[in-house]
Write a protein that holds these residues in place. Structure first.
Motif, PDB file in Angstrom:
ATOM      1  N   ASP A 155       0.731  -1.206   0.094  1.00 47.97           N
ATOM      2  CA  ASP A 155       0.020   0.199  -0.125  1.00 47.97           C
ATOM      3  C   ASP A 155       1.025   1.210  -0.045  1.00 47.97           C
ATOM      4  N   HIS A 156       1.965   1.138  -0.569  1.00 48.65           N
ATOM      5  CA  HIS A 156       2.775   2.114  -0.678  1.00 48.65           C
ATOM      6  C   HIS A 156       3.526   2.781   0.746  1.00 48.65           C
ATOM      7  N   THR A 157       3.186   2.164   1.771  1.00 45.64           N
ATOM      8  CA  THR A 157       3.489   2.854   3.002  1.00 45.64           C
ATOM      9  C   THR A 157       4.258   1.823   3.763  1.00 45.64           C
ATOM     10  N   ALA A 158       3.889   0.715   4.087  1.00 51.98           N
ATOM     11  CA  ALA A 158       4.434  -0.222   4.770  1.00 51.98           C
ATOM     12  C   ALA A 158       5.453  -1.126   4.191  1.00 51.98           C
ATOM     13  N   ARG A 159       6.596  -0.986   4.838  1.00 55.11           N
ATOM     14  CA  ARG A 159       7.846  -1.883   4.506  1.00 55.11           C
ATOM     15  C   ARG A 159       8.016  -2.921   5.229  1.00 55.11           C
ATOM     16  N   THR A 160       8.331  -4.135   4.537  1.00 56.19           N
ATOM     17  CA  THR A 160       8.661  -5.380   4.956  1.00 56.19           C
ATOM     18  C   THR A 160      10.102  -5.893   4.491  1.00 56.19           C
ATOM     19  N   TRP A 161      10.654  -6.763   5.123  1.00 56.96           N
ATOM     20  CA  TRP A 161      12.030  -7.046   4.769  1.00 56.96           C
ATOM     21  C   TRP A 161      12.012  -8.604   4.717  1.00 56.96           C
ATOM     22  N   TRP A 162      12.738  -9.011   3.736  1.00 56.23           N
ATOM     23  CA  TRP A 162      12.887 -10.711   3.354  1.00 56.23           C
ATOM     24  C   TRP A 162      14.032 -11.177   3.067  1.00 56.23           C
ATOM     25  N   LEU A 163      14.496 -12.250   3.714  1.00 57.67           N
ATOM     26  CA  LEU A 163      15.910 -13.013   3.435  1.00 57.67           C
ATOM     27  C   LEU A 163      15.367 -14.421   2.794  1.00 57.67           C
ATOM     28  N   PRO A 164      16.324 -14.927   2.009  1.00 55.65           N
ATOM     29  CA  PRO A 164      15.936 -16.278   1.585  1.00 55.65           C
ATOM     30  C   PRO A 164      16.060 -17.206   2.639  1.00 55.65           C
ATOM     31  N   ARG A 165      15.314 -18.195   2.547  1.00 52.80           N
ATOM     32  CA  ARG A 165      14.895 -19.186   3.847  1.00 52.80           C
ATOM     33  C   ARG A 165      16.401 -19.909   4.101  1.00 52.80           C
ATOM     34  N   ALA A 166      17.149 -20.171   3.014  1.00 58.61           N
ATOM     35  CA  ALA A 166      18.521 -20.886   3.362  1.00 58.61           C
ATOM     36  C   ALA A 166      19.297 -19.921   4.297  1.00 58.61           C
ATOM     37  N   VAL A 167      19.397 -18.689   4.203  1.00 58.65           N
ATOM     38  CA  VAL A 167      20.093 -17.581   4.749  1.00 58.65           C
ATOM     39  C   VAL A 167      19.486 -17.518   6.196  1.00 58.65           C
ATOM     40  N   VAL A 168      18.200 -17.478   6.294  1.00 54.90           N
ATOM     41  CA  VAL A 168      17.608 -17.825   7.588  1.00 54.90           C
ATOM     42  C   VAL A 168      17.924 -18.952   8.525  1.00 54.90           C
ATOM     43  N   ARG A 169      18.098 -19.687   8.084  1.00 54.29           N
ATOM     44  CA  ARG A 169      18.535 -21.020   8.570  1.00 54.29           C
ATOM     45  C   ARG A 169      19.739 -21.013   9.004  1.00 54.29           C
ATOM     46  N   LEU A 170      20.825 -20.374   8.137  1.00 57.25           N
ATOM     47  CA  LEU A 170      22.196 -20.310   8.545  1.00 57.25           C
ATOM     48  C   LEU A 170      22.344 -19.467   9.705  1.00 57.25           C
ATOM     49  N   LEU A 171      21.629 -18.296   9.800  1.00 56.74           N
ATOM     50  CA  LEU A 171      21.850 -17.233  10.955  1.00 56.74           C
ATOM     51  C   LEU A 171      21.273 -17.787  12.044  1.00 56.74           C
ATOM     52  N   ASP A 172      19.980 -18.812  11.918  1.00 60.73           N
ATOM     53  CA  ASP A 172      19.423 -19.244  13.173  1.00 60.73           C
ATOM     54  C   ASP A 172      20.574 -20.499  13.780  1.00 60.73           C
ATOM     55  N   ALA A 173      20.941 -21.112  12.767  1.00 58.22           N
ATOM     56  CA  ALA A 173      21.976 -22.133  13.085  1.00 58.22           C
ATOM     57  C   ALA A 173      23.254 -21.672  14.014  1.00 58.22           C
ATOM     58  N   ALA A 174      23.806 -20.215  13.304  1.00 61.58           N
ATOM     59  CA  ALA A 174      24.854 -19.443  13.817  1.00 61.58           C
ATOM     60  C   ALA A 174      24.286 -18.887  15.438  1.00 61.58           C
ATOM     61  N   GLU A 175      23.328 -18.459  15.518  1.00 62.41           N
ATOM     62  CA  GLU A 175      22.847 -18.143  16.951  1.00 62.41           C
ATOM     63  C   GLU A 175      22.722 -19.108  17.994  1.00 62.41           C
ATOM     64  N   HIS A 176      22.122 -20.176  17.368  1.00 61.19           N
ATOM     65  CA  HIS A 176      22.226 -21.467  18.251  1.00 61.19           C
ATOM     66  C   HIS A 176      23.558 -22.060  18.576  1.00 61.19           C
ATOM     67  N   THR A 177      24.477 -22.008  17.543  1.00 60.44           N
ATOM     68  CA  THR A 177      25.663 -22.606  18.159  1.00 60.44           C
ATOM     69  C   THR A 177      26.641 -21.607  19.082  1.00 60.44           C
ATOM     70  N   GLU A 178      26.315 -20.345  18.784  1.00 57.71           N
ATOM     71  CA  GLU A 178      27.050 -19.604  19.777  1.00 57.71           C
ATOM     72  C   GLU A 178      26.388 -19.608  20.923  1.00 57.71           C
ATOM     73  N   THR A 179      24.727 -19.845  21.398  1.00 55.51           N
ATOM     74  CA  THR A 179      24.465 -20.072  22.575  1.00 55.51           C
ATOM     75  C   THR A 179      25.182 -21.226  23.358  1.00 55.51           C
ATOM     76  N   GLN A 180      25.240 -22.358  22.498  1.00 56.95           N
ATOM     77  CA  GLN A 180      25.872 -23.576  23.169  1.00 56.95           C
ATOM     78  C   GLN A 180      27.655 -23.430  23.485  1.00 56.95           C
ATOM     79  N   TRP A 181      27.946 -22.623  22.490  1.00 57.34           N
ATOM     80  CA  TRP A 181      29.440 -22.167  22.768  1.00 57.34           C
ATOM     81  C   TRP A 181      29.525 -21.301  24.060  1.00 57.34           C
ATOM     82  N   LEU A 182      28.613 -20.418  24.486  1.00 54.22           N
ATOM     83  CA  LEU A 182      28.904 -19.865  25.834  1.00 54.22           C
ATOM     84  C   LEU A 182      28.547 -20.462  26.763  1.00 54.22           C
ATOM     85  N   GLN A 183      27.521 -21.378  26.701  1.00 55.82           N
ATOM     86  CA  GLN A 183      27.146 -22.272  27.552  1.00 55.82           C
ATOM     87  C   GLN A 183      28.289 -23.132  28.101  1.00 55.82           C
ATOM     88  N   ALA A 184      29.062 -23.717  27.187  1.00 55.84           N
ATOM     89  CA  ALA A 184      30.060 -24.798  27.472  1.00 55.84           C
ATOM     90  C   ALA A 184      31.353 -23.912  28.176  1.00 55.84           C
TER      91      ALA A 184
END
Length: 447
Positions: A155-184
């Motif tokens: 509607d020429h007003t509301a912006r939305t941002w999108w990323l390819p699903r494969a990249v979203v999965r990569l960044l989710d995996a990075a966040e998960h791995t970092e959490t485990q790293w810090l817990q260790a």
């Protein structure tokens, strides 16, 4: 990569500058665009003890004096994993902005959704170069997300941002791995504090909780093998520590990204399986009212290219499996997308190749409830069709739609159909909850 490009080798370690060059050279042909200077520019910080590259943690080691190095073999492994990722630029996931703050794991410094949202919402955006010079994050986990970010305007007003699903999965995996790293890291610190005299105890965590020396890499998520089968979500979701337990599995659908949520059948109340955020949102419609679904292009993956995986996943619910059907919203989408596909009007392609493409926007609605199948009716229509603003294609009774699905299931996924049937009704609730849509949030609780 030739030896001269990676100077400063000490016992398998290379300098940060050499690691930058090695990473750039190894990922030059990757489908996922990578950033330069991933070890020496923000948000990377060698003093933290690690750098994220894709879904992998690469340790940084203080080689002597003020010099930091990284194991060359770890850089090569991270590059090989990233190069193996297939990128479909048409398969997009919305990353923001949302009405509420994005749900983030506060235990990890990455929080990539929040970082991207904050950066894109900053006023006076002067571009990628200015951000790099200002020291702001211009890459995440070695991925140059700006090169593949898609911005859409409604509607020429509301912006939305999108990323390819494969990249979203990569960044989710990075966040998960970092959490485990810090817990260790914290576990190692607590263990050292318990065994060493206090006078000799050495602090190994920085103020922000990051590790200044490298712990051993935590174990990767394990495959899900039906451990939660038959559990009610209302009971299991309240158990202490369930979130940590879910994070220990790989997504049961894509089997690549770490799981982060428990997907469950909102119609019968049973847990299906732990899944990643990407798969948890993939089955949701683009737009949803209380009894109205827009059947978007992503249903092509759900009911065509990845149908066996999704049918198996949906039938992890004992209620759906016993009745050889799907929850009402899923069944309605399947009826519109698959059973009524031949009824949808088409028009010639603008490229003049003679091919024809589906016209308008496919939509399906229903009256009644799955609890009263005799009165439940599905209506399949096309919106914005040149031959009619709202053209009704078919009206299909619920029982007919369910029977069509059973026949199609037996032909399409025989293994899934064999495991289903009316002889498996033990322990099912006598009354199922009605389908109630939650349209007040981005979560779309109906799915």
């Amino acid at each position: 990569m030739s030896e001269r490009v990676i100077p400063g080798r000490r016992g398998g370690l290379i300098t940060l500058g050499a690691a930058d060059a090695l990473w750039a050279g190894l990922t030059a042909g990757s489908a996922v665009p990578t950033a330069s200077a991933v070890f020496t520019c923000s948000p990377a910080d060698a003093r933290a003890g690690y750098v994220l590259l894709g879904g992998r943690v690469v340790a940084t080691v203080k080689a002597g004096g003020s010099q930091w190095g990284v194991p060359e073999i770890e850089v090569r492994r991270a590059a090989a994993e990233l190069n193996a990722v297939e990128l479909d630029r048409q398969d997009l996931v919305r990353i923001g902005p949302f009405r509420g703050a994005p749900k983030q794991n506060e235990k990890t410094p990455l929080r990539w959704r929040r970082r991207i949202t904050r950066e894109l919402q900053e006023p006076g955006d002067t571009g990628h170069a200015a951000r790099s010079e200002g020291g702001r994050p211009h890459h995440l986990a070695g991925i140059d997300w700006r090169r593949i970010l898609v911005e859409q305007t409604r509607d020429h007003t509301a912006r939305t941002w999108w990323l390819p699903r494969a990249v979203v999965r990569l960044l989710d995996a990075a966040e998960h791995t970092e959490t485990q790293w810090l817990q260790a890291a914290r576990t190692r610190q607590e263990s050292a504090a318990a065994t060493e005299p206090s006078s000799h105890h050495r602090q190994t965590l920085a103020v922000d909780g990051r590790q200044t020396t490298s712990p051993h890499c935590p174990a990767p998520p394990r495959a899900y093998n039906g451990e939660l089968q038959g559990h009610l979500y209302s009971v299991l979701s309240r158990k202490p520590g369930i979130s940590r337990k879910v994070a220990g599995w790989t997504c049961a659908v894509c089997r690549t990204a770490p799981a982060s949520v428990l997907d469950h059948c909102h119609e019968h109340g049973y847990v299906r399986a732990p899944v990643c955020q990407s798969c948890n949102t993939q089955e949701r419609p683009d737009h949803l009212y209380s009894n109205d679904i827009r059947v978007a292009d992503h249903y092509t993956r759900l009911f065509d290219s990845h149908i066996a995986d999704w049918l198996h996943h949906w039938h992890r619910c004992p209620g759906c499996r016993a009745r050889t059907t799907l929850p009402l919203p899923h069944l309605a989408a399947w009826t519109a997308h698959t059973a009524c596909r031949s009824l949808r009007p088409t028009h010639r392609s603008s490229r003049g190749s003679g091919a024809r493409k589906p016209c308008g926007v496919l939509r399906v609605s229903w009256t009644g409830s799955q609890n009263a199948p005799r009165s439940c009716m599905l209506t399949v229509a096309v919106d914005f069709c040149p031959s009619g603003e709202h053209r009704v294609l078919a009206r299909v009774p619920y029982r007919e739609a369910a029977e069509r699905f059973r026949v199609w299931l037996a032909e399409t996924a025989p293994a899934v159909a064999t495991a289903a049937g009316p002889d498996r009704l033990d322990d099912l609730p006598t009354e199922f909850r009605p389908v109630i849509a939650d349209t007040s949030s981005e979560g779309l609780a109906l799915f």
